[in-house]
Write a protein that holds these residues in place. Sequence first.
Motif, PDB file in Angstrom:
ATOM      1  N   ILE A 101       0.909  -1.339   0.072  1.00  0.00           N
ATOM      2  CA  ILE A 101      -0.001   0.076   0.199  1.00  0.00           C
ATOM      3  C   ILE A 101       0.847   1.108  -0.145  1.00  0.00           C
ATOM      4  N   LEU A 102       2.085   1.146   0.641  1.00  0.00           N
ATOM      5  CA  LEU A 102       2.986   2.557   0.613  1.00  0.00           C
ATOM      6  C   LEU A 102       3.454   2.698  -0.667  1.00  0.00           C
ATOM      7  N   GLN A 103       3.229   1.677  -1.715  1.00  0.00           N
ATOM      8  CA  GLN A 103       4.028   1.859  -2.784  1.00  0.00           C
ATOM      9  C   GLN A 103       3.197   2.051  -3.988  1.00  0.00           C
ATOM     10  N   ALA A 104       1.721   1.929  -3.659  1.00  0.00           N
ATOM     11  CA  ALA A 104       0.623   1.879  -4.539  1.00  0.00           C
ATOM     12  C   ALA A 104       0.446   3.339  -5.102  1.00  0.00           C
ATOM     13  N   ASP A 105       0.254   3.387  -6.537  1.00  0.00           N
ATOM     14  CA  ASP A 105      -0.163   4.893  -7.075  1.00  0.00           C
ATOM     15  C   ASP A 105      -1.891   4.711  -6.934  1.00  0.00           C
ATOM     16  N   THR A 132       1.374   3.282  11.678  1.00  0.00           N
ATOM     17  CA  THR A 132       1.204   4.895  11.702  1.00  0.00           C
ATOM     18  C   THR A 132       1.984   5.233  10.444  1.00  0.00           C
ATOM     19  N   PRO A 133       2.709   4.614   9.882  1.00  0.00           N
ATOM     20  CA  PRO A 133       3.193   5.029   8.342  1.00  0.00           C
ATOM     21  C   PRO A 133       1.856   4.826   7.210  1.00  0.00           C
ATOM     22  N   ILE A 134       1.502   3.892   7.499  1.00  0.00           N
ATOM     23  CA  ILE A 134       0.208   3.513   6.446  1.00  0.00           C
ATOM     24  C   ILE A 134      -0.680   4.756   6.658  1.00  0.00           C
ATOM     25  N   LEU A 135      -1.224   4.903   7.852  1.00  0.00           N
ATOM     26  CA  LEU A 135      -2.285   5.914   8.208  1.00  0.00           C
ATOM     27  C   LEU A 135      -1.793   7.297   7.768  1.00  0.00           C
ATOM     28  N   MET A 136      -0.402   7.764   8.157  1.00  0.00           N
ATOM     29  CA  MET A 136      -0.097   9.046   7.695  1.00  0.00           C
ATOM     30  C   MET A 136       0.024   9.368   6.058  1.00  0.00           C
ATOM     31  N   HIS A 137       0.563   8.095   5.420  1.00  0.00           N
ATOM     32  CA  HIS A 137       0.518   8.174   4.285  1.00  0.00           C
ATOM     33  C   HIS A 137      -0.792   8.331   3.317  1.00  0.00           C
ATOM     34  N   LEU A 138      -1.950   7.529   3.901  1.00  0.00           N
ATOM     35  CA  LEU A 138      -3.287   7.795   3.181  1.00  0.00           C
ATOM     36  C   LEU A 138      -3.772   9.110   3.698  1.00  0.00           C
ATOM     37  N   ILE A 139      -3.615   9.642   5.034  1.00  0.00           N
ATOM     38  CA  ILE A 139      -4.198  10.986   5.519  1.00  0.00           C
ATOM     39  C   ILE A 139      -3.582  11.971   4.644  1.00  0.00           C
ATOM     40  N   SER A 141      -2.146  11.884   1.777  1.00  0.00           N
ATOM     41  CA  SER A 141      -2.246  11.732   0.264  1.00  0.00           C
ATOM     42  C   SER A 141      -3.235  12.847  -0.149  1.00  0.00           C
ATOM     43  N   LYS A 142      -3.191  13.030  -1.534  1.00  0.00           N
ATOM     44  CA  LYS A 142      -4.157  13.985  -1.878  1.00  0.00           C
ATOM     45  C   LYS A 142      -5.576  13.537  -2.389  1.00  0.00           C
ATOM     46  N   ILE A 143      -5.767  12.267  -1.656  1.00  0.00           N
ATOM     47  CA  ILE A 143      -7.057  11.688  -1.979  1.00  0.00           C
ATOM     48  C   ILE A 143      -8.146  11.917  -0.822  1.00  0.00           C
ATOM     49  N   PRO A 144      -9.099  12.552  -1.148  1.00  0.00           N
ATOM     50  CA  PRO A 144     -10.036  12.967  -0.071  1.00  0.00           C
ATOM     51  C   PRO A 144     -10.992  11.710   0.614  1.00  0.00           C
ATOM     52  N   PHE A 145     -10.207  10.715   1.165  1.00  0.00           N
ATOM     53  CA  PHE A 145     -10.857   9.737   1.876  1.00  0.00           C
ATOM     54  C   PHE A 145     -11.793  10.618   3.027  1.00  0.00           C
ATOM     55  N   SER A 146     -13.170   9.787   3.060  1.00  0.00           N
ATOM     56  CA  SER A 146     -14.122  10.705   3.972  1.00  0.00           C
ATOM     57  C   SER A 146     -13.933  10.116   5.372  1.00  0.00           C
ATOM     58  N   GLU A 147     -13.452   9.035   5.287  1.00  0.00           N
ATOM     59  CA  GLU A 147     -13.491   8.214   6.695  1.00  0.00           C
ATOM     60  C   GLU A 147     -12.350   7.213   6.547  1.00  0.00           C
ATOM     61  N   PHE A 148     -11.909   6.847   7.963  1.00  0.00           N
ATOM     62  CA  PHE A 148     -10.964   5.606   8.161  1.00  0.00           C
ATOM     63  C   PHE A 148     -11.665   4.906   9.209  1.00  0.00           C
TER      64      PHE A 148
END
Length: 293
Positions: A101-105, A132-139, A141-148
């Motif tokens: 997930i940390l490498q995925a585009d 923590t690295p996964i969460l920070m990477h996703l949060i 990121s420019k993708i507007p995830f609405s919820e985790f």
Amino acid sequence: MKIADYRVTKAVLDRHGFTFKKSFGQNFLTDTNILQKIVDTAEIDKQVNVIEIGPGIGALTEFLAEHAAEVMAFEIDDRLIPILADTLGHVDNVTVVNEDILQADLQERIKAFKNPDLPIKVVANLPYYITTPILMHLIESKIPFSEFVVMMQKEVADRISAQPKTKAYGSLSIAVQYYMTAKVAFIVPRTVFVPAPNVDSAILKMVRRDQPLVTVKDEDFFFRVAKASFVHRRKTLWNNLTNHFGKSDDIKAQLEQALQVANLAPNLRGEALSIEDFASLSDSLLMELTVKD
Ligand code: SAM
């Protein structure tokens, strides 16, 4: 019977001769009540797309697919890909991507959702070694995830959702709460996993704020100041700031001035400062300090 029923899980693992890889944080859920509770907490319906990290043999994926429009699941361990084809191959709204997930585009990947305009939620039982690295990477990121809605070690969930003046409060609480509200939804005992981890887990629900919690002049600098203020938790703000920015007379005078502007006593500890206090502090440091390294 669900994949997460203990007997089904065991039969799948035996049939494929699967051995757990500790280095991938593999602890599979075998409790259907908890899976239902995760889906309920995430408030998933057919108007929501879901990104899952680490489907394992598909225990959570199966529940997500029943409720969501579509599920895209990223799994790093290629040994699990044929197993997922076996357990979930017949489910037409699940896409398994064999990627770290940390490498995925992700920006590119999410274009593959049939309806890419639906809100995207992240739901996962995270591998504990890189929560923590996964969460920070996703949060970040420019993708507007609405919820985790994610499972992690209880201790990490407590740190992320902590409030000022508590032991668990620190730079991780600030890094996440700047973007998201964060609340522990429920605790999960270690006994519901195979193999059982050494610690209990918690489901943390994080909802993206419309705007960051505070407005700061320089985000990177704000996070740096927050981090520096907690390097030695038992030391004062003054000690941590001089350790980070320097101890020359000039710098000390500038730090003193910045603390005064922010209305903060130098003998406070980082844990006494709210996120708003850190915003004032970083803005005034930005103004007063001539060298910011
Ligand atoms: N979702 C399953 C469940 O609840 O039973 C498995 C959860 S298990 C705690 C974590 C999963 O994440 C494992 O399947 C592991 O192989 C996978 N994983 C570990 N690191 C990953 C990474 N960097 N990217 C994607 N998947 C990863």
